[in-house]
Scaffold this active site. Structure first.
Site, short mmCIF file in Angstrom:
data_model
loop_
_atom_site.label_atom_id
_atom_site.label_comp_id
_atom_site.label_asym_id
_atom_site.label_seq_id
_atom_site.Cartn_x
_atom_site.Cartn_y
_atom_site.Cartn_z
CB CYS A 2 -3.51 -2.13 -1.76
SG CYS A 2 -2.78 -2.06 -0.12
NE ARG A 26 -7.48 1.55 -6.65
CZ ARG A 26 -8.48 1.16 -5.89
NH1 ARG A 26 -8.26 0.56 -4.75
NH2 ARG A 26 -9.71 1.35 -6.27
CD1 TRP A 73 -1.53 4.66 1.63
CD2 TRP A 73 -2.86 3.45 2.94
NE1 TRP A 73 -1.92 5.46 2.69
CE2 TRP A 73 -2.72 4.74 3.51
CE3 TRP A 73 -3.66 2.51 3.60
CZ2 TRP A 73 -3.36 5.11 4.70
CZ3 TRP A 73 -4.29 2.88 4.78
CH2 TRP A 73 -4.13 4.18 5.31
CG ASN A 97 -7.77 -2.92 -2.14
OD1 ASN A 97 -7.43 -2.30 -1.13
ND2 ASN A 97 -8.74 -2.52 -2.92
N GLY A 98 -7.56 -4.50 0.91
CA GLY A 98 -8.61 -4.58 1.93
C GLY A 98 -7.99 -4.87 3.28
CD GLU A 470 -10.20 21.27 -0.22
OE1 GLU A 470 -10.46 20.48 0.70
OE2 GLU A 470 -9.60 20.93 -1.25
CE LYS A 474 -6.30 19.49 -1.29
NZ LYS A 474 -7.68 19.17 -1.39
CD GLU A 477 -4.89 16.14 1.09
OE1 GLU A 477 -5.32 17.12 0.45
OE2 GLU A 477 -5.19 14.97 0.83
CG HIS A 493 -15.59 31.56 21.33
ND1 HIS A 493 -16.24 32.06 22.44
CD2 HIS A 493 -16.13 32.20 20.25
CE1 HIS A 493 -17.15 32.94 22.06
NE2 HIS A 493 -17.10 33.05 20.72
CE LYS A 593 -7.52 11.85 -6.68
NZ LYS A 593 -7.52 13.21 -6.13
#
Ligand code: AGP
Length: 598
Positions: A2, A26, A73, A97-98, A470, A474, A477, A493, A593
């Site tokens: 947030c 955010r 968020w 925020n938190g 990575e 990507k 996401e 395996h 982000k």
């Protein structure tokens, strides 16, 4: 996460809305503002992107000189208007925020005292608590302090109180917060980048310092009342970031990498890295989350191979809870683009408590992680707006590469001529990267085919396993295609059981010492009818027949810089696949982000 912001200024809504735009990275589940207008708090909220709130406000313009805003968020409660901030109780409105961990107990207590709640958020208890103490004739400062004494968890708060005097309060515990004194007003925000041009001077409050902002002054209240605020210059103000001619910030940031790497390869920061005594180190531990963790994974392979240093890597949320063994002469490095990731910050505090030497590798210079570590190196990627990290990753790798060169020199594990070759390879890096980016249309063809699948398996070997991871991150996401990555040798395996004509396998197979090994893995996948996508050296085509839309050719690349180059096709693939599927690549669903909650 947030984002919170507040302003005491003429037409305070303007800097608040502008700041919310810059804080949207955010969270973008909902947004809202509260403004003191005609001696009344007016609160307007909207579900979804900030534009929805702006539209509502354009139909209902409000003026006032004290305003708070929030972009959300969702943690507690669905992303709807009721759960959007600010939350108001009587004459108190709060942006938070938190996470308030004990909100349920507090809510029950408040309900017994007759309070009625509207939302399912943890945050709503805060204005209720403050209001409760105000009703007991406490001063505004006392009421806020009494309320926050009850809170367990993390918070950065903006509190607007409609009383005899118009005050905006700011306070934090564990979450980021910045205060600014401008020529035309006083401001608070989650992040200095959100502050407008009238914010040359900034102050980062300490935990539980209550700060009062009004038209006359910015003041530290209560316990810290006699302390003076020591401002520093705001490096971030007045920068306007646009995506120019690119379709998205992510695309712009991918193509920016060549110039950034050119700058990093000519700027000689090696002097800075020589401040670390690598010679005497017994161990390096690197801690990070997400993409930054994959950078740590590549760094491990360089430090081990070129400088013979023992390197351990860990995910921040695991490190802090697993009783890690810390040895003498150990350097703990924390990697974070934002410098605000809650888990990484908590891991840094944990390591500092254990008296470790700590080093931060960050993109945001004044961030919490940068401020708290013993040493800080910047990665100089410039503001990264796309939620999916791209240029920060390659810049993190570039700095790690330079550090590995310095470590190799100091420890004399490889010959001087090899150290020189590593440095030479680094100079070539941006030019090879440019060649890869020029082949972007080839990647569009591959993306068109990949977009037809719901799952994918990515394979790499050695340091390129982290690049496969990575690449899979990507793709997940921004395109929402489920992708997993494995070290190619692990295929037989377990994951091989997944292979059939519906499970494409993407292999990073450049020319290097492991190419032959990879060839066997590719053949194993082909024998199970898995559609193949190869990013690699043209020699592969002598062994396996591949269509145009199945093969992305890499130029010849020196092995030491392979990870930095190989990630470029992975970024392009994710970008184009997501675009073909019509996704918002800069603001993918459910993500933010900067992850400032645990
Ligand atoms: C990257 O694409 C992600 N959005 C995410 O994994 C990110 O790398 C992670 O949250 C760590 O962030 P930081 O580097 O700012 O600490």
């Amino acid at each position: 996460m947030c984002g919170i912001i507040g302003a005491v200024a003429e037409s305070a809504i303007n800097p608040v809305l502008e700041g919310l735009g810059k804080l949207e990275y955010r969270g973008y589940d909902s947004s809202g503002i509260s403004i003191l207008s005609n001696n009344e708090i007016q609160t307007i909220k909207a579900q979804g992107k900030l534009n929805n709130l702006k539209q509502r406000l354009s139909m209902q313009p409000i003026e006032g000189d004290c305003c708070i805003g929030h972009t959300r968020w969702a943690t507690h409660g669905k992303a709807n208007v009721t759960n959007a901030h600010p939350h108001q109780c009587g004459q108190v409105s709060v942006v938070h925020n938190g996470i308030i961990e004990n909100y349920l107990q507090l809510k029950q207590q408040l309900m017994q005292w007759g309070h009625h709640f509207n939302s399912s958020t943890d945050s709503e208890v805060i204005p209720h608590l403050i209001n409760h103490y105000l009703a007991q004739q406490m001063s505004q400062e006392e009421a806020i302090e009494q309320a926050i004494n009850q809170l367990k968890g993390s918070y950065a708060l903006g509190v607007l109180i409609n009383g005899a005097s118009k005050n905006l309060y700011a306070i934090k515990q564990g979450s980021p917060l910045v205060i600014s004194e401008g020529n035309n007003g006083a401001y608070m925000a989650s992040d200095a980048m959100a502050l407008g041009p009238d914010s040359g001077k900034i102050y980062y409050p300490k935990d539980n310092e209550l700060i009062k902002l009004n038209t006359n002054e910015i003041k530290l209240c209560s316990g810290s009342a006699n302390k003076k605020i020591h401002y520093i210059n705001n490096k971030h103000c007045v920068k306007v970031i646009s995506k120019g001619d690119y379709s998205s910030f992510m695309e712009k940031e991918i193509f920016e990498q060549v110039d950034l790497l050119k700058r990093l390869s000519v700027n000689n920061h090696t002097g800075e890295y020589s401040t670390i005594n690598f010679k005497n180190l017994n161990k390096i531990t690197i801690i990070a989350c997400g993409t930054s963790y994959y950078a740590a994974s590549v760094a491990k392979s360089w430090f081990e191979k070129y400088a013979n240093i023992l390197v351990e890597i860990d995910i921040a949320s695991e490190y802090r809870y697993r009783s890690p063994i810390i040895i003498d002469n150990e350097l703990v490095i924390f990697v974070s683009q934002s410098g605000e990731t809650a888990d990484t910050l908590a891991a840094l505090r944990y390591a500092k408590n254990k008296n470790c030497q700590t080093l931060a590798l960050v993109n945001v210079a004044n961030s919490s992680i940068a401020r708290e570590a013993n040493f800080t190196f910047e990665i100089f990627a410039g503001p990264e707006i796309g939620v999916a990290s791209t240029k920060a990753f390659t810049c993190q790798l570039a700095i790690f590469y330079k550090m590995a060169i310095e470590a190799a020199k100091q420890r004399a594990f490889i010959k001087n001529v090899e150290v020189k070759q590593l440095a030479l390879n680094f100079m070539k890096l941006p030019y090879i990267m440019e060649t890869v980016l020029q082949r972007c249309t080839d990647m569009k063809k591959i993306a068109k085919k990949l977009a037809n699948y719901s799952n994918a398996l990515f394979l790499g070997r050695g340091a390129l396993t982290a690049i496969a991871q990575e690449g899979a991150l990507k793709l997940k996401e921004i395109s929402y295609i489920h992708a997993e990555a494995y070290a190619a040798g692990e295929l037989k395996h377990g994951p091989i059981a997944l292979l059939d004509e519906h499970m494409p396998v993407l292999v990073i197979a450049p020319k290097n010492t492991l190419t032959d090994k990879l060839l066997s893995n590719i053949q194993e996948a082909q024998a199970r009818n898995a559609p193949l996508f190869i990013i690699g050296d043209s020699s592969i085509k002598q062994h396996i027949s591949l269509q145009e839309n199945e093969f992305f050719e890499l130029p010849e690349i020196p092995e030491s810089i392979l990870p930095i180059i190989s990630v470029i096709p992975m970024q392009l693939l994710a970008l184009y696949t997501a675009q073909i599927l019509g996704k918002n690549v800069d603001q993918p669903r459910n993500l933010a982000k900067s992850v400032t909650v645990e």
